[in-house]
Structures are given as structure tokens and as C-alpha cells.
Write an enzyme that holds these catalytic residues in place. Sequence first.
Site, PDB file in Angstrom:
ATOM      1  N   GLY A   1     -16.799  -2.638  -4.990  1.00  0.00           N
ATOM      2  CA  GLY A   1     -15.710  -2.536  -5.966  1.00  0.00           C
ATOM      3  C   GLY A   1     -16.031  -1.577  -7.095  1.00  0.00           C
ATOM      4  O   GLY A   1     -15.204  -0.723  -7.465  1.00  0.00           O
TER       5      GLY A   1
ATOM      6  N   CYS B   1     -22.469  -4.232  -8.824  1.00  0.00           N
ATOM      7  CA  CYS B   1     -21.644  -5.441  -8.741  1.00  0.00           C
ATOM      8  C   CYS B   1     -22.203  -6.271  -7.590  1.00  0.00           C
ATOM      9  O   CYS B   1     -23.294  -5.994  -7.085  1.00  0.00           O
ATOM     10  CB  CYS B   1     -20.154  -5.125  -8.605  1.00  0.00           C
ATOM     11  SG  CYS B   1     -19.609  -4.385  -7.061  1.00  0.00           S
ATOM     12  N   GLY B   2     -21.478  -7.300  -7.194  1.00  0.00           N
ATOM     13  CA  GLY B   2     -22.024  -8.163  -6.159  1.00  0.00           C
ATOM     14  C   GLY B   2     -22.283  -7.421  -4.865  1.00  0.00           C
ATOM     15  O   GLY B   2     -23.372  -7.479  -4.289  1.00  0.00           O
TER      16      GLY B   2
ATOM     17  N   HIS C   1     -27.399  16.033  -0.300  1.00  0.00           N
ATOM     18  CA  HIS C   1     -26.255  16.595   0.430  1.00  0.00           C
ATOM     19  C   HIS C   1     -24.947  16.478  -0.352  1.00  0.00           C
ATOM     20  O   HIS C   1     -24.155  17.410  -0.370  1.00  0.00           O
ATOM     21  CB  HIS C   1     -26.073  15.890   1.780  1.00  0.00           C
ATOM     22  CG  HIS C   1     -27.172  16.195   2.753  1.00  0.00           C
ATOM     23  ND1 HIS C   1     -27.058  15.943   4.101  1.00  0.00           N
ATOM     24  CD2 HIS C   1     -28.412  16.714   2.579  1.00  0.00           C
ATOM     25  CE1 HIS C   1     -28.175  16.308   4.717  1.00  0.00           C
ATOM     26  NE2 HIS C   1     -29.020  16.774   3.810  1.00  0.00           N
TER      27      HIS C   1
ATOM     28  N   ARG D   1     -19.398  22.175   1.171  1.00  0.00           N
ATOM     29  CA  ARG D   1     -18.803  20.858   1.445  1.00  0.00           C
ATOM     30  C   ARG D   1     -18.524  20.101   0.147  1.00  0.00           C
ATOM     31  O   ARG D   1     -17.501  19.398   0.036  1.00  0.00           O
ATOM     32  CB  ARG D   1     -19.736  20.063   2.365  1.00  0.00           C
ATOM     33  CG  ARG D   1     -19.797  20.683   3.754  1.00  0.00           C
ATOM     34  CD  ARG D   1     -21.000  20.257   4.553  1.00  0.00           C
ATOM     35  NE  ARG D   1     -21.088  21.022   5.800  1.00  0.00           N
ATOM     36  CZ  ARG D   1     -22.203  21.149   6.525  1.00  0.00           C
ATOM     37  NH1 ARG D   1     -23.330  20.569   6.127  1.00  0.00           N
ATOM     38  NH2 ARG D   1     -22.197  21.856   7.621  1.00  0.00           N
TER      39      ARG D   1
ATOM     40  N   ARG E   1     -25.890  -8.653  -4.582  1.00  0.00           N
ATOM     41  CA  ARG E   1     -25.893  -9.840  -3.714  1.00  0.00           C
ATOM     42  C   ARG E   1     -26.020  -9.464  -2.248  1.00  0.00           C
ATOM     43  O   ARG E   1     -25.741 -10.297  -1.369  1.00  0.00           O
ATOM     44  CB  ARG E   1     -24.597 -10.626  -3.926  1.00  0.00           C
ATOM     45  CG  ARG E   1     -24.451 -11.184  -5.339  1.00  0.00           C
ATOM     46  CD  ARG E   1     -23.071 -11.788  -5.539  1.00  0.00           C
ATOM     47  NE  ARG E   1     -22.927 -12.408  -6.856  1.00  0.00           N
ATOM     48  CZ  ARG E   1     -21.756 -12.671  -7.428  1.00  0.00           C
ATOM     49  NH1 ARG E   1     -20.628 -12.360  -6.808  1.00  0.00           N
ATOM     50  NH2 ARG E   1     -21.716 -13.241  -8.616  1.00  0.00           N
TER      51      ARG E   1
HETATM   52  C1  RB5 Z   1     -17.321 -10.590  -7.973  1.00  0.00           C
HETATM   53  O1  RB5 Z   1     -17.172 -11.895  -7.518  1.00  0.00           O
HETATM   54  C2  RB5 Z   1     -17.365  -9.621  -6.819  1.00  0.00           C
HETATM   55  O2  RB5 Z   1     -16.132  -9.543  -6.200  1.00  0.00           O
HETATM   56  C3  RB5 Z   1     -17.827  -8.262  -7.290  1.00  0.00           C
HETATM   57  O3  RB5 Z   1     -19.082  -8.378  -7.875  1.00  0.00           O
HETATM   58  C4  RB5 Z   1     -17.969  -7.199  -6.232  1.00  0.00           C
HETATM   59  O4  RB5 Z   1     -18.672  -7.669  -5.135  1.00  0.00           O
HETATM   60  C5  RB5 Z   1     -16.728  -6.493  -5.858  1.00  0.00           C
HETATM   61  O5  RB5 Z   1     -16.729  -5.531  -5.081  1.00  0.00           O
END
Ligand code: RB5
Length: 148
Positions: A73, A68-69, A101, A140, A112
Site C-alpha cells: 500500500g 507498512c505491513g 536498472h 527505459r 509483516r
Molecule cells: C494495515 O493493516 C495494512 O493494511 C498496511 O500496513 C499495509 O499492509 C497495506 O498495504
Amino acid sequence: MTISHIFVASDHGGYALKGEIIDYLRGEGYAVTDLGPETDASVDYPAYGQRVGQMVTVTPDSLGVVVCGSGVGISIAANKISGVRCALANSTELARLSREHNGANVLALGARTHFVDPWVKIVGTFVTTDVDRAERHERRRSQLDGLC
Ligand code: RB5
């Protein structure tokens, strides 16, 4: 470990990189399934992290890659699935350690964000590094499983 399959998914923020990762992994000879999305239209990342997590946990000797960006998330989403150990890595060092590990079975990348090493090396390191079976690491990891 001989990898049977690699499942890959993203949100819109990771869509372009997802395509490059799939091309790279297929070029390396891995069996790869693209779990979406199919376009770069805005989507919500939790469902895509969940898809990869679910497939990895029911497919022996498989791994996952989620993008994701930020990588945050979708890694949180994947880690909601019991049996998933998803690691967000921006370096080959973290990719290697997460496998050795922590026994990570899903790699998260933030498309990004800043990568310490080229993403191709991070992904390559993740899929070629075996889990360290030393007793302390096994212990662990068992403790991690006990938290679920
Ligand atoms: C999307 O705008 C962005 O929130 C998602 O790609 C990510 O970075 C979320 O954790």
C-alpha cells in the site's frame, strides 16, 4: 551518488521497523528525517507514502524508505508522486537491481512479510548502490518518466 538525505515513514504496521531503520541509517552516518507517524496508533498509509515521495522529489540526491505491513500500500502511495520510483524489495538482489536498472529512489519494505535477506542488508544495499547509467537503462527509465 552521495546521498544528501534519507526520508523515512511508515504506517502502524511498519512503525517498529521504521524506528530500527532510522537508528541503523543514522548509525551509518546518514542525515535522516522521520516523517511519521510518531506512535504505533492505527493510521492510513497513503499520506505517509505521499510525504516521503514529495520530500524525495524536491530534495536533490535524496532517497526514501517507506514501511507498512505488506509494503504494497505505501509503495503504491509513494509511486503516485511524479518523479518517484518506489520499489518493494524483500531481498538484497531486488534492492540492488531496483537502484541499478530502475533508478528507484524510494525503497518499500513489508514489515509483516518474509524477508529473503535481513532487512538491514536490504536497506544497506539500497542506499549504497548507484544507478547504472548505461544507455539501455537510461532509455527505459526515460520511458517510465514518459508514462507519468
Ligand atoms: C494495515 O493493516 C495494512 O493494511 C498496511 O500496513 C499495509 O499492509 C497495506 O498495504
